[in-house]
Design a protein around this motif. Structure first.
Motif, PDB file in Angstrom:
ATOM      1  N   TYR A   1      55.390  33.726  43.754  1.00 23.21           N
ATOM      2  CA  TYR A   1      56.091  33.526  44.881  1.00 23.21           C
ATOM      3  C   TYR A   1      56.077  32.131  45.531  1.00 23.21           C
ATOM      4  O   TYR A   1      55.241  31.379  44.928  1.00 23.21           O
ATOM      5  CB  TYR A   1      55.177  34.564  45.950  1.00 23.21           C
ATOM      6  N   THR A   2      57.012  32.051  46.122  1.00 24.58           N
ATOM      7  CA  THR A   2      57.279  30.505  46.936  1.00 24.58           C
ATOM      8  C   THR A   2      57.429  30.813  48.357  1.00 24.58           C
ATOM      9  O   THR A   2      58.017  31.866  49.042  1.00 24.58           O
ATOM     10  CB  THR A   2      58.427  29.790  46.453  1.00 24.58           C
TER      11      THR A   2
ATOM     12  N   THR B   1      47.642  30.419  53.043  1.00 23.25           N
ATOM     13  CA  THR B   1      49.032  30.576  52.758  1.00 23.25           C
ATOM     14  C   THR B   1      49.542  31.944  52.883  1.00 23.25           C
ATOM     15  O   THR B   1      48.642  32.881  52.266  1.00 23.25           O
ATOM     16  CB  THR B   1      49.725  30.006  51.427  1.00 23.25           C
ATOM     17  N   ASN B   2      50.635  32.197  53.247  1.00 29.94           N
ATOM     18  CA  ASN B   2      50.801  33.713  53.787  1.00 29.94           C
ATOM     19  C   ASN B   2      51.218  34.639  52.374  1.00 29.94           C
ATOM     20  O   ASN B   2      51.405  35.660  52.323  1.00 29.94           O
ATOM     21  CB  ASN B   2      52.378  33.914  54.476  1.00 29.94           C
ATOM     22  N   ILE B   3      51.446  33.785  51.043  1.00 32.79           N
ATOM     23  CA  ILE B   3      51.335  34.417  50.020  1.00 32.79           C
ATOM     24  C   ILE B   3      50.517  35.428  49.545  1.00 32.79           C
ATOM     25  O   ILE B   3      50.799  36.465  49.013  1.00 32.79           O
ATOM     26  CB  ILE B   3      51.480  33.296  48.891  1.00 32.79           C
ATOM     27  N   TYR B   4      49.258  34.994  50.038  1.00 22.81           N
ATOM     28  CA  TYR B   4      48.162  35.874  49.786  1.00 22.81           C
ATOM     29  C   TYR B   4      47.859  37.074  50.738  1.00 22.81           C
ATOM     30  O   TYR B   4      46.595  37.493  50.885  1.00 22.81           O
ATOM     31  CB  TYR B   4      46.972  35.281  49.307  1.00 22.81           C
TER      32      TYR B   4
ATOM     33  N   ALA C   1      56.931  37.812  54.091  1.00 21.62           N
ATOM     34  CA  ALA C   1      56.756  36.433  53.943  1.00 21.62           C
ATOM     35  C   ALA C   1      56.265  35.712  55.186  1.00 21.62           C
ATOM     36  O   ALA C   1      55.453  34.901  55.419  1.00 21.62           O
ATOM     37  CB  ALA C   1      57.755  35.589  53.401  1.00 21.62           C
ATOM     38  N   TRP C   2      57.065  36.110  56.332  1.00 23.17           N
ATOM     39  CA  TRP C   2      56.645  35.680  57.791  1.00 23.17           C
ATOM     40  C   TRP C   2      56.205  36.908  58.325  1.00 23.17           C
ATOM     41  O   TRP C   2      56.883  37.861  58.729  1.00 23.17           O
ATOM     42  CB  TRP C   2      57.972  35.256  58.425  1.00 23.17           C
ATOM     43  N   LEU C   3      54.942  36.780  58.752  1.00 26.14           N
ATOM     44  CA  LEU C   3      54.431  38.208  59.243  1.00 26.14           C
ATOM     45  C   LEU C   3      54.825  38.577  60.614  1.00 26.14           C
ATOM     46  O   LEU C   3      55.031  37.907  61.500  1.00 26.14           O
ATOM     47  CB  LEU C   3      52.700  38.003  59.583  1.00 26.14           C
TER      48      LEU C   3
END
Length: 280
Positions: free
Chosen positions: A246-247, A262-265, A270-272
């Motif tokens: 993911y990026t 990071t929001n990846i985890y 991706a944007w909450l």
């Protein structure tokens, strides 16, 4: 002028005040109980639940108290501690197992299921205190922790008057101790057992580090050992990160850790959704 009866009453009251021990002196016998005013009803119940285990002469057992439900369990052998050889034969608690049990008894819910670090960083926090704050702002039921932000290895329940209830180490029973402020003391957390406020999410992955700034090069603060429930205050676009296929350039600020991840985890888009943009 005082009447004779009033004078006698005044002298008796004065004598009682002089002879009645203060909370700190009353605790000198090692009794386990609430030793200061001001705690919430839930915190006082947690102290009572922990002290019931102390009074029952329960053993410290490494890994004890971490079964499917709160409560004493048989322990395990700690490879680093020869004194733990009998822990598998003993029904008891380790430090965080005792805290878990105490607050489960106090609230009727398993709100502190985890090790010491997870309990300190809980999203059920009403407030946190640093080592520099000392004991002055603390109330009975607050949880004291030792270690570093990356490795909080011990936790105990404050009673007031400089005393705490703890499961300290293999080979000993649960005990009342003087608070050790000069032995790696990190700080304390006050528990709010009520509904969690804010934006609550769940992480995924293991060994995921939070950072002092929204950057992979920033100082590490704490690593989630596994999926963890977190509270997000806000999010912002910052350094782009690629990991696990993911990026994403979105980072979230976690107020309970005073750190970023990071929001990846974070499970979700991706944007909450419904989380504001950070203004700092």
């Amino acid at each position: 002028m005082l009447r004779r009866s009033g004078l006698i009453g005044t002298l008796i009251a004065l004598l009682v005040c002089l002879l009645w021990p203060p909370a700190s002196a009353a605790a000198a016998d090692g009794s386990c109980r609430v030793l200061a005013p001001g705690a919430s009803a839930a915190a006082e119940r947690a102290v009572g639940a922990a002290c019931a285990q102390v009074a029952a002469d329960v053993w410290y057992t490494w890994g004890g108290g971490h079964g499917p439900q709160p409560g004493a369990t048989y322990g395990q052998v700690d490879p680093t501690d020869p004194a733990s050889e009998h822990d598998p034969e003993r029904l008891g608690f380790d430090c965080s197992g005792l805290v878990r049990h105490a607050y489960a008894e106090a609230t009727g819910s398993d709100i502190l299921n985890g090790v010491a670090s997870a309990q300190y960083y809980t999203h059920h926090a009403a407030g946190r205190f640093t080592a520099a704050d000392g004991l002055a702002p603390l109330l009975p039921g607050d949880l004291l922790v030792w270690g570093t932000s990356q490795d909080l290895h011990h936790i105990a329940i404050y009673l007031g008057a400089g005393k705490m209830a703890e499961a300290r180490q293999s080979g000993t029973k649960l005990m009342v101790s003087d608070v050790r402020l000069n032995n790696g003391y990190y700080g304390a957390v006050r528990i709010d057992p009520g509904p969690v406020t804010g934006h609550v999410f769940r992480t995924w992955g293991t060994g995921v580090w939070t950072k002092a700034q929204p950057s992979t090069a920033a100082a590490r603060v704490y690593a989630f050992p596994g999926p963890t429930t977190i509270r997000v205050e806000c999010q912002k676009h910052a350094e782009k990160v690629t990991s696990d296929g993911y990026t994403n350039d979105a980072w979230s600020y976690l107020p309970d850790y005073k750190a970023w991840v990071t929001n990846i985890y974070i499970q979700g888009v991706a944007w909450l959704e419904n989380v504001p943009t950070c203004t700092f």
